[in-house]
Structures are given as structure tokens and as C-alpha cells.
Design a protein around this motif. Structure first.
Motif, PDB file in Angstrom:
ATOM      1  N   UNK A 381       0.911  -1.205  -0.124  1.00  8.72           N
ATOM      2  CA  UNK A 381       0.007  -0.058   0.004  1.00  8.72           C
ATOM      3  C   UNK A 381       1.003   1.307   0.050  1.00  8.72           C
ATOM      4  N   UNK A 382       1.872   1.372   0.890  1.00  5.25           N
ATOM      5  CA  UNK A 382       2.819   2.564   1.029  1.00  5.25           C
ATOM      6  C   UNK A 382       3.795   2.478   0.021  1.00  5.25           C
ATOM      7  N   UNK A 383       4.044   1.616  -0.578  1.00  4.56           N
ATOM      8  CA  UNK A 383       5.064   1.664  -1.792  1.00  4.56           C
ATOM      9  C   UNK A 383       4.419   2.220  -2.900  1.00  4.56           C
ATOM     10  N   UNK A 384       3.248   1.947  -3.119  1.00  3.69           N
ATOM     11  CA  UNK A 384       2.502   2.634  -4.344  1.00  3.69           C
ATOM     12  C   UNK A 384       2.009   4.065  -3.804  1.00  3.69           C
ATOM     13  N   UNK A 385       1.670   4.328  -2.603  1.00  2.00           N
ATOM     14  CA  UNK A 385       1.040   5.592  -2.344  1.00  2.00           C
ATOM     15  C   UNK A 385       2.351   6.479  -2.342  1.00  2.00           C
ATOM     16  N   UNK A 386       3.219   6.162  -1.895  1.00  2.00           N
ATOM     17  CA  UNK A 386       4.461   7.247  -1.787  1.00  2.00           C
ATOM     18  C   UNK A 386       5.542   6.913  -2.999  1.00  2.00           C
ATOM     19  N   UNK A 387       5.114   6.097  -3.915  1.00  3.27           N
ATOM     20  CA  UNK A 387       5.765   6.135  -5.204  1.00  3.27           C
ATOM     21  C   UNK A 387       7.480   5.497  -4.755  1.00  3.27           C
ATOM     22  N   UNK A 388       7.649   4.717  -3.850  1.00  2.00           N
ATOM     23  CA  UNK A 388       8.777   4.024  -3.190  1.00  2.00           C
ATOM     24  C   UNK A 388       9.332   3.135  -4.480  1.00  2.00           C
ATOM     25  N   UNK A 389      10.601   3.520  -5.020  1.00  2.00           N
ATOM     26  CA  UNK A 389      11.141   2.809  -5.904  1.00  2.00           C
ATOM     27  C   UNK A 389      11.891   1.601  -5.189  1.00  2.00           C
ATOM     28  N   UNK A 390      11.683   0.434  -5.208  1.00  7.28           N
ATOM     29  CA  UNK A 390      12.109  -0.811  -4.613  1.00  7.28           C
ATOM     30  C   UNK A 390      11.940  -1.777  -5.443  1.00  7.28           C
ATOM     31  N   UNK A 391      12.787  -2.722  -5.744  1.00  4.83           N
ATOM     32  CA  UNK A 391      12.662  -4.034  -6.326  1.00  4.83           C
ATOM     33  C   UNK A 391      11.364  -4.842  -5.863  1.00  4.83           C
ATOM     34  N   UNK A 392      11.448  -4.727  -4.557  1.00  6.86           N
ATOM     35  CA  UNK A 392      10.614  -5.634  -3.903  1.00  6.86           C
ATOM     36  C   UNK A 392      10.428  -5.371  -2.585  1.00  6.86           C
ATOM     37  N   UNK A 393       9.585  -5.624  -1.674  1.00  4.26           N
ATOM     38  CA  UNK A 393       9.300  -5.495  -0.208  1.00  4.26           C
ATOM     39  C   UNK A 393      10.573  -6.083   0.371  1.00  4.26           C
ATOM     40  N   UNK A 394      11.244  -6.813   0.083  1.00  3.28           N
ATOM     41  CA  UNK A 394      12.325  -7.378   0.855  1.00  3.28           C
ATOM     42  C   UNK A 394      13.549  -6.852   0.494  1.00  3.28           C
ATOM     43  N   UNK A 395      13.587  -5.727  -0.405  1.00  5.12           N
ATOM     44  CA  UNK A 395      14.873  -5.259  -0.792  1.00  5.12           C
ATOM     45  C   UNK A 395      15.137  -4.227   0.567  1.00  5.12           C
ATOM     46  N   UNK A 396      16.630  -4.713   0.766  1.00  5.10           N
ATOM     47  CA  UNK A 396      17.402  -3.746   1.797  1.00  5.10           C
ATOM     48  C   UNK A 396      17.238  -2.422   1.922  1.00  5.10           C
ATOM     49  N   UNK A 397      16.704  -1.730   2.930  1.00  6.77           N
ATOM     50  CA  UNK A 397      16.731  -0.234   2.846  1.00  6.77           C
ATOM     51  C   UNK A 397      18.004   0.462   2.757  1.00  6.77           C
ATOM     52  N   UNK A 398      19.234  -0.106   2.824  1.00  2.00           N
ATOM     53  CA  UNK A 398      20.583   0.637   2.697  1.00  2.00           C
ATOM     54  C   UNK A 398      20.708   0.477   1.212  1.00  2.00           C
ATOM     55  N   UNK A 399      20.125  -0.396   0.440  1.00  2.00           N
ATOM     56  CA  UNK A 399      20.461  -0.040  -1.111  1.00  2.00           C
ATOM     57  C   UNK A 399      19.440   0.642  -1.766  1.00  2.00           C
ATOM     58  N   UNK A 400      18.469   1.424  -1.025  1.00  2.00           N
ATOM     59  CA  UNK A 400      17.747   2.428  -1.567  1.00  2.00           C
ATOM     60  C   UNK A 400      18.507   3.675  -1.937  1.00  2.00           C
ATOM     61  N   UNK A 401      17.924   4.380  -2.726  1.00  2.00           N
ATOM     62  CA  UNK A 401      18.397   5.944  -2.887  1.00  2.00           C
ATOM     63  C   UNK A 401      18.000   6.740  -1.615  1.00  2.00           C
TER      64      UNK A 401
END
Length: 498
Positions: A381-401
Motif C-alpha cells: 500500500x505505501x510503496x504505491x502511495x508514496x511511489x517508493x522505488x524498490x525491486x521488492x518489499x524484501x529489498x534492504x533499505x540501505x540499498x535504496x536511494x
């Protein structure tokens, strides 16, 4: 002797891939000497990867590097240093327990005939390089741990100069600086250019880029887009090239309707906050402005129970709250988005889903076992709502921009369905595209009835976002501004003048 405009560095076809990602795709551009050359782009555009290639921390998969007209291989940071290339990272790499002099010449300490460190000579050498920086009160014998961030950056730059620096790379050098400290840094950068040193300058703050840079190179999605003369372009054009689209409204329209009072603080005091009172109304974004050390963060943390409250009352929707801990604030649906997402805001080594659900699943009465399906649904829900660019919900946060990390931290608090959301420097260190998205999100939240308190050191953000601004100095509120009163001049008068 080469002309002043001679090419110092040239990159041709630099390509760098990581598993599943092309970080740099056939990037070519050059740096002249002496010049201040800015490199801009959204988070994930390839700026940091490119700087790590130039400084020898990463090896390109393809491409050539030329320095002072010669083709070079930069296989390590030592190779870069030997060429005269130094980098000052956003996360400073100093030894806090050592002195300024020991940090400047670390690994190269002068020795006596008896092979002991010659501290007299070390301190003299360090004083010589420190004397290049006007009005900077740093002694060679000062311990780095006792310096502020601006002074520590100067130590890093001093170290670079002693390495026969010809090209200095500065990565987000003002991200943790006050405007006064940033002004000192800008003078130092201009002085270095006057001494013949070229600067590669990475920053998300376009105002300072146009104050400093001779040329601006834009990257997008790992690709080279353009190099422009700063004097012949403008921020709108640069932003458009960075994001591949026009951002017509960096700040959404302000509220046309301010409703009832939903939150009130009366005579709050703590160790660094003195007798602060204010009210927050439905539909408005209330800003807190002031210089570094004004007490804004301490006020937020006192309200949330992170810092102990000595006196005062807090009311939510007319009801008095007893907040003795951060847990109490969360149970009353008061969220606090910290200014330091890496140290206090996120579990960097855990997946996106764990971060988004961390507070919600603790306080929703679900017991000791985590419902992974609910966690996935919440994250989706929040990945879509906030347009979070992640390959999956299991992607480590440290690897995000940085921008996507910030969105994850905001999602974590939105997951508790907050009534009040206090955001401390919510767009620090993120690109213009992510900033615009967060600005629009905050306005949407305010319009939907969530009380928004915004703390920011970026004057355009305070002016562009806030319906009302409270200015703090030395732990006290010195004035309130609204409507056309919210100007940089008025804010600075209340923030700095006694």
C-alpha cells in the motif's frame, strides 16, 4: 605552462554495472582547471558511483580516464592521491580521538631521528596549511571530536591540500551545515579555485550550485545528459534535465481553509526549551524556523517524550495528554520523523517491509507473532502511495536511494494512521524530484486532517510550504509569521537578532 582553461580531467565512455543495475552508462565529460564544476542528478542518477570511479574506490567496467592529458588507470584511492585527486565524502572519514594535525597527516606523520612522531614539526606543518583558511579558528592540537561538522570538513579539505591536490571532490558538503558555516565553506572553495585547484561539487541544493559553479553536468539514470555553463542556464532548465520532465510546482498551493484547533502546547520547558506555547490547526502546515542550535529539534523531542519535559501541557483535540516517553506519544498517534534517518530513523540492514511495519505491528494489538501477510499488504500500500522505488518489499533499505529511504521512514509513521506528524528536516540530502513528491504528500496529509509540523533549515522550503511559521532562538519562540509576512528577511530578523 598550460593555459588556465586547460583540461584537467576527461572521462570517456565510463560504464559501471552492479547486479541488476547499470549505475553508469557510457558517461563522458571533462573538468577544466581551475574551475568549480557541479555534478547534479536525482538520487540514483550515478553521481556517487562516478565520484567513486574517479577517486579509485570503484573500477569502471568500460571507459577511459585522462588526467592532465595522460591516460591513467586509477586502481585505488592511493593511485588517485598520487595523481592529485582527493575526495571529501558526505560521511566524513576522520579519527575523532586524534588531533587535527594527526588527522591531516595521518599515515604520513613526520618522525624524529629516533623514529618517534615529531609533534613540533607536525603541528608547524599543520598550522601552515590551516593558515590558508581565513577566519577559521582551528588549532593543530584540537581534538577532532571537539570540532563541529563545518570545522571537521575543513580538516578534511586541509588533508587533501597536503596531498598535492589538483582536483578536489566534495560530496554534499553542506548537508549538515548552517547557512553561516556554508558561507565560510563557499569562500574556502572559491579561494581554492583561485589557487589553481579544480572542484567537483555534488549537491542537491541548486541555489548554492548557481552561487558557486562555473559549469554544471547533469546525469539521469546513469547516463550523461548535458554540461551547461552556469551563467547561461537557470534552475528550471537544470531541474527539467535532471528529472526528464518539468516540475512546475516545487511547492503545492497553500491551504485556503484553516480549520479548528487540533493540537496545542502550553508553556513547554525542557533542558534546552523554555516556556514554548503554540497551537496547530486542521488543514495547516506549521513551520518551525531558526538557526542551528535554536532548539527546534529539542522542542519536537520534548513533545514526543524523547527528552524529559520539565513543565508544560500538551493537548490533542482538546484532551490533555500525559506523555512521559516516546511510546506514550506513539500510542496517542503522534509521529516524529527524525532528521537523522540513518542513525535513528531506519533499520538500514533490514528490508523495506520490516521498516514500514515496524511500529504499526507493535501497537496494533497483534501480539508477539508478526503477521507477514499483513506486513506485505501494508508495505504494498505505501510503496504505491508514496511511489517508493524498490525491486521488492524484501529489498534492504540501505540499498535504496536517499529519497526512497526518506519515503520509507515517512511510510513507517503513516502506517500508524497518525493524528499529528512532526517532520524534522524531511527533505535533507534528497533530490529535487523526491522533494517535490514529499512536499505534495505533506500538503495532501494536511488537507486530509493530519496535523503537520515541519522543521526545516532550508529557507525556500519553509517559505514555500508553511501556512504559518514560528521562529525560534535559544530555545524560545521569538515571533510568528503568516501569509505575506513569511519572507527570508523577516525570518532571519527573528532568528538572529536580539
Amino acid at each position: 605552462m598550460k593555459a588556465a582553461s586547460a583540461e584537467l580531467l576527461r572521462l570517456e565512455g565510463i560504464t559501471k554495472t552492479f547486479p541488476g543495475t547499470v549505475a553508469l552508462d557510457d558517461v563522458s565529460f571533462s573538468v577544466n582547471r581551475p574551475e568549480i564544476h557541479a555534478v547534479v542528478g536525482e538520487n540514483g542518477a550515478g553521481k556517487s558511483t562516478l565520484m567513486n570511479v574517479i577517486s579509485g574506490n570503484l573500477q569502471p567496467d568500460k571507459g577511459e580516464i585522462y588526467f592532465e592529458g595522460q591516460k591513467v588507470k586509477i586502481r585505488s584511492p592511493r593511485d588517485a592521491q598520487n595523481l592529485g585527486i582527493s575526495i571529501v565524502h558526505q560521511e566524513l572519514a576522520l579519527c575523532p580521538h586524534l588531533t587535527v594535525a594527526e588527522n591531516i597527516y595521518i599515515g604520513r606523520l613526520p618522525q624524529t631521528a629516533g623514529k618517534m612522531v615529531d609533534y613540533d614539526r607536525l603541528n608547524r606543518m599543520s598550522q601552515e596549511v590551516l593558515s590558508l583558511f581565513d577566519r577559521v579558528n582551528i588549532k593543530p592540537t584540537d581534538r577532532v571530536a571537539d570540532l563541529n561538522v563545518a570545522q571537521q570538513q575543513i580538516v578534511e579539505i586541509a588533508k587533501a591540500i597536503t596531498l598535492n591536490c589538483k582536483l578536489l571532490i566534495l560530496d554534499e558538503p553542506t548537508s549538515a551545515l548552517s547557512e553561516a558555516d556554508a558561507a565560510v565553506l563557499f569562500k574556502i572553495i572559491k579561494d581554492l579555485k583561485a589557487k589553481g585547484i579544480s572542484i567537483l561539487y555534488i549537491s542537491h541544493r541548486l541555489r548554492e550550485i548557481f552561487e558557486l559553479a562555473d559549469r554544471i553536468t547533469i546525469l539521469r539514470d546513469g547516463k550523461y545528459i548535458a554540461t551547461l555553463n552556469a551563467a547561461e542556464t537557470n534552475p528550471d532548465q537544470v531541474v527539467s534535465l535532471m528529472v526528464g520532465r518539468e516540475i512546475k510546482e516545487m511547492y503545492p498551493p497553500k491551504s485556503s481553509k484553516i480549520g479548528r484547533e487540533i493540537f496545542r502546547v502550553e508553556n513547554i520547558s525542557s533542558e534546552k526549551v523554555y516556556d514554548v506555547s503554540f497551537a496547530l490547526h486542521e488543514g495547516e502546515i506549521l513551520g518551525f524556523a531558526g538557526l542551528v542550535g535554536a532548539g527546534r529539534t529539542e522542542l519536537a523531542q520534548t513533545i514526543c517524550g524523547i527528552l524529559p519535559r520539565r513543565s508544560g501541557e500538551i493537548y490533542l483535540e482538546g484532551k490533555s495528554l500525559e506523555i512521559k516517553s516516546f511510546e506514550d506519544a506513539i500510542k496517542n498517534r503522534i509521529g516524529y520523523v527524525t532528521e537523522d534517518r540513518k542513525q535513528f530513523g531506519l533499520f538500514l540492514r533490514l528490508p523495506v517491509a520490516y521498516n514500514v511495519s515496524a511500529i504499526h505491528l507493535k501497537y496494533d494489538g497483534s501480539g508477539l507473532l508478526i503477521d507477514r501477510q499483513e506486513e506485505r499488504n501494508l508495505t504494498r500500500e505505501f510503496v504505491k502511495r508514496l511511489n517508493i522505488k524498490a525491486t521488492s518489499y524484501l529489498q534492504l533499505v540501505m540499498s535504496l536511494s536517499g529519497g526512497n529511504q526518506q519515503k520509507v521512514m515517512i511510510a513507517k509513521w503513516l502506517a500508524i494512521n497518525p493524528k499529528i506528524l512532526i517532520l524534522d528536516e524531511p527533505t535533507r540530502g534528497i533530490d529535487v524530484g523526491a522533494k517535490a513528491e514529499i512536499h505534495n504528500l505533506l500538503r495532501e496529509l494536511a488537507q486530509n486532517g493530519i496535523g503537520i509540523i515541519l522543521i526545516s533549515s532550508e529557507m525556500p522550503e519553509i517559505i514555500g510550504m508553511c501556512d504559518r511559521v514560528l521562529v525560534m532562538r535559544e530555545g524560545r519562540i521569538t515571533g510568528e509569521l503568516s501569509g505575506h509576512q513569511i519572507t527570508e528577511e523577516n525570518i532571519m530578523q527573528l532568528a538572529a537578532h536580539r
